[in-house]
Write a protein that holds these residues in place. Structure first.
Motif, PDB file in Angstrom:
ATOM      1  N   THR A 147      -3.812   9.938  -1.075  1.00 14.76           N
ATOM      2  CA  THR A 147      -4.427   9.204  -2.184  1.00 14.76           C
ATOM      3  C   THR A 147      -4.152   7.707  -2.059  1.00 14.76           C
ATOM      4  O   THR A 147      -5.052   6.874  -2.278  1.00 14.76           O
ATOM      5  N   VAL A 148      -2.926   7.359  -1.713  1.00 21.41           N
ATOM      6  CA  VAL A 148      -2.587   5.950  -1.531  1.00 21.41           C
ATOM      7  C   VAL A 148      -3.424   5.341  -0.418  1.00 21.41           C
ATOM      8  O   VAL A 148      -3.947   4.216  -0.536  1.00 21.41           O
ATOM      9  N   THR A 149      -3.589   6.080   0.685  1.00 22.82           N
ATOM     10  CA  THR A 149      -4.385   5.582   1.809  1.00 22.82           C
ATOM     11  C   THR A 149      -5.827   5.339   1.377  1.00 22.82           C
ATOM     12  O   THR A 149      -6.429   4.317   1.723  1.00 22.82           O
TER      13      THR A 149
ATOM     14  N   SER B  73       3.563   1.035  -8.783  1.00 22.41           N
ATOM     15  CA  SER B  73       4.450   2.173  -8.558  1.00 22.41           C
ATOM     16  C   SER B  73       4.216   3.252  -9.614  1.00 22.41           C
ATOM     17  O   SER B  73       4.120   4.446  -9.301  1.00 22.41           O
ATOM     18  N   TRP B  74       4.107   2.821 -10.880  1.00 22.92           N
ATOM     19  CA  TRP B  74       3.908   3.806 -11.949  1.00 22.92           C
ATOM     20  C   TRP B  74       2.538   4.470 -11.854  1.00 22.92           C
ATOM     21  O   TRP B  74       2.372   5.632 -12.240  1.00 22.92           O
ATOM     22  N   LEU B  75       1.552   3.764 -11.319  1.00 19.52           N
ATOM     23  CA  LEU B  75       0.221   4.338 -11.136  1.00 19.52           C
ATOM     24  C   LEU B  75       0.311   5.586 -10.244  1.00 19.52           C
ATOM     25  O   LEU B  75      -0.284   6.633 -10.536  1.00 19.52           O
TER      26      LEU B  75
ATOM     27  N   ALA C  55       9.809  13.063  -7.457  1.00 19.98           N
ATOM     28  CA  ALA C  55      10.569  12.495  -6.346  1.00 19.98           C
ATOM     29  C   ALA C  55       9.755  12.528  -5.058  1.00 19.98           C
ATOM     30  O   ALA C  55       9.833  11.604  -4.235  1.00 19.98           O
ATOM     31  N   ALA C  56       8.953  13.607  -4.876  1.00 20.60           N
ATOM     32  CA  ALA C  56       8.113  13.683  -3.677  1.00 20.60           C
ATOM     33  C   ALA C  56       7.039  12.610  -3.680  1.00 20.60           C
ATOM     34  O   ALA C  56       6.473  12.284  -2.618  1.00 20.60           O
TER      35      ALA C  56
ATOM     36  N   ALA D 164       4.604   6.121  -3.481  1.00 22.01           N
ATOM     37  CA  ALA D 164       4.583   5.032  -4.461  1.00 22.01           C
ATOM     38  C   ALA D 164       5.141   3.748  -3.849  1.00 22.01           C
ATOM     39  O   ALA D 164       4.620   2.648  -4.066  1.00 22.01           O
ATOM     40  N   LYS D 165       6.213   3.890  -3.084  1.00 25.09           N
ATOM     41  CA  LYS D 165       6.800   2.727  -2.428  1.00 25.09           C
ATOM     42  C   LYS D 165       5.826   2.129  -1.433  1.00 25.09           C
ATOM     43  O   LYS D 165       5.708   0.905  -1.293  1.00 25.09           O
TER      44      LYS D 165
END
Length: 802
Positions: free
Chosen positions: A702-704, A724-726, A781-782, A787-788
């Motif tokens: 999703t980030v990609t 990050s919260w997103l 946590a996963a 997020a980072k």
């Protein structure tokens, strides 16, 4: 046909070439599948042996087990007296009946160290009823059930090979059992071990005259051809009614029950456990399939332009779907092969957690039916995780895919929804398994931490039997036992030494009794109490607490007033507000005076209430097979060597056996209660691992896919914590929805686990809440690493990429 085969081969070659370009995907997908298939194959191998396969006897469907019953006394299945067996055998026309009881023997000769051999005493026809034949020699004849003519023995194949080095001349050889010389007349075929695993020998059961109240036999039957089990039950009902009329003092209210032997070996609880385990490993496989499906969706989105170009050049959707399914089946085949290899290790692990006497556990193996099951599961898994991605990817609009330039943008929403659904499903299934495991673990923990009523730490226990044929003089038996205990008390590190006829938590051994002065019970309704013979010093040696009165003493011997200890449960049953000391009770044909009251012991396990017990002095009534117990000031296991040396000097022909600490004994007795928690904990851990990998994969993808959006947000002023919260919020939503669905499913599933929960509620709020919070925290946590990564997106690079 040839064209079809050529087409299939072309698809497979194309699939192999295509997958070769994605080694990372292949590795992750096949490893996920291997885990799911390995646990499925392992559990199926166990369930197949236990539930589905017939027993290894001739015409096993005609084999039945018979029990005595007495509903008015709560006896669902109890052993049968020798006198009742003789009547059953003589009067039955629907069954051929034989009797047996488990036994053990001191085997001693001049060439090897004496040992305690396991075995069974059986009536003639025992092997014939089971349809088994000796590999060497013969079985037993009818004349050998007569007292004085029972000096013959049949050896198991394994014992013959281990103890006698497979000597072909063993037939006719005499061996010493319990001081009696018996003749070897047969050796059974390899693999025959009824009535228990690792049995060493069978010896004849002499039919002597005994009290009908002495119930210790088990009865095995073979149905006459054409006779149903219902007809056999009806006949047995008639026989038991007749005996109840003829012998009301012993048989009033007594009935009988006929059960198929397979149903006896495979108890309903075992069947339920097998079904639960199959469902649990199916959940694990579904999670693995969801992970692979997500990987294929991501790969398909990246290949949308390629597939659209091929479609534009004339490839139909069916052709594209077939090629994608071929890739899925190749992945499934590799995962299946790895899973079968891993299941060899899994079966070894399964065997290690099962009790040694678990039915047929020695037959566990990867054989033809298990391999066929593995192939079937692998193929279905390939179709399961391949079909949805294939249909989704090939459903892309041609023009939109070409216009998007291969980024799959037009299908992003559909793909995201499907990937999200897979992840939610993974979390929900993991939630169900983890809650189930948590409930069972809590039950096992409660069981382990329940006070047993005695102090098991720093105690060594072992068996020592003085056979009645070798030691015919009971006074000699008592004298030798006293000498042995005196010598053991002198060993360095021994704080107390005593003995008991049956260690705590080893099952029941009851006797009829009467309280002096109480009104006699109705005929056939005499009360029963658990009984144990004990030696002087039992209270400190076993770690009991003396509530009142005194312990059994060395002066409590033959010729003195019979005395007994009782536990609190017995005292409360008869004197809830009075003092039991000085009261008299009758059992074993003698009247015993109560001289002490001790704390209750949970004789039938930590999950059962303590039964009423009487502890009579073994010096007043000979106990030939006591369990000797030594309380140590240090490591009790270190006493094993000195004990063997001391007893070797006093009685070189007597083997000591079952040497273990009392804590090990309790652990052995509780093994059956820990099997399901161990299995479901393993499945839950695998499910959690796979689910977290699924969450991580989706969040990373999703980030990609959202790099451009994230870059724009950064340009418009979004802070790092907002980005990050997103991502974390998205992971939290997935976890929350999955956890809620999992909770709803678990509320229905855990009802079926009540048999295995050991006093824990199927809806325990602590377990439900604890697992839910932990699972949500783990899934969030996963999402941390993705997020980072999202916060590290360079807005300029992300925008230039467009």
């Amino acid at each position: 046909m040839a064209e079809i085969m050529d087409s299939i081969l072309r698809d497979l070659r194309f699939a192999l070439r295509s997958l070769r370009r994605s080694p990372g995907l292949v590795a992750i997908a096949t490893l996920s599948l291997a885990l799911g298939i390995a646990v499925n194959v392992t559990i199926f191998a166990a369930v197949d042996i236990l539930l589905f396969r017939p027993l290894p006897f001739q015409e096993p469907d005609r084999l039945v087990h018979l029990w005595s019953t007495n509903p008015s006394r709560g006896w669902d299945q109890t052993s049968i007296s020798l006198a009742d067996f003789r009547d059953w055998r003589e009067q039955s026309r629907t069954m051929t009946l034989v009797a047996y009881r488990r036994a053990s023997f001191n085997l001693s000769d001049d060439t090897e160290e004496p040992i305690r051999a396991s075995g069974a005493r059986v009536s003639p026809g025992f092997f014939t009823v089971l349809g088994a034949r000796p590999a060497l020699g013969r079985g037993f004849g009818l004349e050998e059930e007569q007292p004085g003519k029972d000096g013959v023995v049949v050896l198991s194949d394994l014992f013959w090979r281990d103890r006698f080095e497979a000597d072909p001349g063993i037939i006719g050889r005499t061996i010493r059992l319990d001081g009696q010389m018996v003749t070897v007349v047969g050796v059974m075929e390899a693999g025959f071990d009824f009535p228990e695993n690792a049995i060493d020998m069978w010896i004849t059961l002499p039919l002597i005259e005994e009290d009908r109240d002495s119930r210790y036999l088990r009865v095995l039957g073979r149905l006459t051809p054409g006779v149903s089990i219902e007809a056999a039950q009806a006949e047995l009902d008639g026989i038991t009614r007749s005996l109840a009329t003829t012998y009301p003092a012993s048989n009033k209210g007594m009935g009988g029950q006929v059960i198929r032997l397979h149903d006896e070996v495979v108890e309903p609880e075992a069947r339920q456990a097998g079904v639960i385990c199959l469902v649990a490993v199916f959940f694990v496989l579904m999670i693995a399939c969801a992970n692979v499906a997500n990987l294929l969706l991501a790969r398909g989105a990246a290949r949308s332009r390629e597939l659209s170009v091929r479609a534009a050049l004339g490839a139909g959707r069916g052709r594209l779907v077939r090629e994608l399914l071929a890739e899925s089946l190749v992945l499934a085949a590799i995962g299946c092969a790895l899973g079968v290899v891993a299941s060899f290790w899994g079966i070894g692990l399964f065997r290690s957690i099962m009790p040694s006497d678990f039915p047929r556990v020695d037959l566990l193996a990867i054989d033809g039916p298990v391999l066929l099951y593995a192939i079937l599961v692998g193929g279905l898994a390939g179709l399961a995780f391949g079909t949805a991605p294939a249909l989704q990817v090939t459903g892309v609009g041609l023009s939109s895919a070409l216009a998007e330039g291969g980024r799959g943008g037009s299908t992003g929403l559909k793909h995201r929804r499907l990937r999200t659904a897979f992840v939610i499903g993974e979390v929900a299934l993991a939630q169900v398994l983890l809650i189930s495991a948590g409930l069972m673990i809590k039950g096992a923990w409660r069981l382990q931490n329940t006070e047993p009523g005695f102090e098991p730490r720093q105690v060594l226990a072992f068996g020592l039997t003085l056979g009645d044929r070798e030691y015919t003089d009971t006074l000699r038996v008592t004298a030798l036992q006293e000498t042995i205990l005196a010598r053991l008390r002198e060993l360095p590190g021994v704080e107390a030494a005593s003995g008991i006829t049956q260690l705590p938590m080893s099952g029941g051994s009851g006797t009829y009794y009467m309280v002096e002065g109480a009104p006699p019970p109705p005929e056939g309704e005499r009360p029963v109490v658990q009984q144990r013979g004990v030696f002087p010093g039992i209270v400190p040696a076993l770690g009991l607490s003396l509530v009142r009165g005194r312990d059994v003493a060395a002066t409590d011997r033959r010729g003195t007033t019979p005395v007994t200890l009782v536990n609190e449960a017995f005292a409360k049953r008869h004197w809830p507000d009075g003092d039991p000391l000085g009261q008299r009770i009758t059992f074993f044909g003698a009247t015993w005076e109560i001289v002490g009251v001790v704390t209750d012991v949970r004789e039938f396990g930590a999950d059962d209430p303590a039964p009423p017990i009487v502890y009579y002095p073994a010096l007043q009534r000979t106990a030939r097979s006591p369990q000797l117990i030594l309380r140590s000031s240090g490591d009790p296991a270190a006493l094993a060597g000195p004990v063997r040396e001391a007893l070797g000097a006093l009685a070189p022909n007597l083997p000591i056996y079952a040497v273990r600490t009392l804590e090990e004994h309790i652990q052995e007795q509780n093994t059956g209660n820990t099997i399901m928690p161990k299995l479901l904990s393993t499945f839950g851990a695998l499910a959690l691992l796979l689910a977290l990998l699924g969450v991580y994969g989706v969040m990373a993808y999703t980030v990609t896919q959202r790099e451009r959006e994230l870059g724009i947000r950064r340009v418009l002023g979004a802070q790092v914590k907002d980005i990050s919260w997103l991502v974390l919020g998205h992971g939290l939503r997935l976890a929350g929805i999955g956890a809620v669905i999992g909770l709803l499913i678990a509320l229905g599933v855990t009802r079926s686990l009540s048999t295995f929960l050991l006093g824990v509620s199927a809806f325990d709020p602590v377990v439900f809440a604890g697992v839910t919070v932990s699972l949500v925290a783990a899934t969030v946590a996963a999402s941390t690493l993705p997020a980072k990564r999202a916060t590290a997106v360079d807005p300029g690079v992300a925008l230039r990429a467009e």
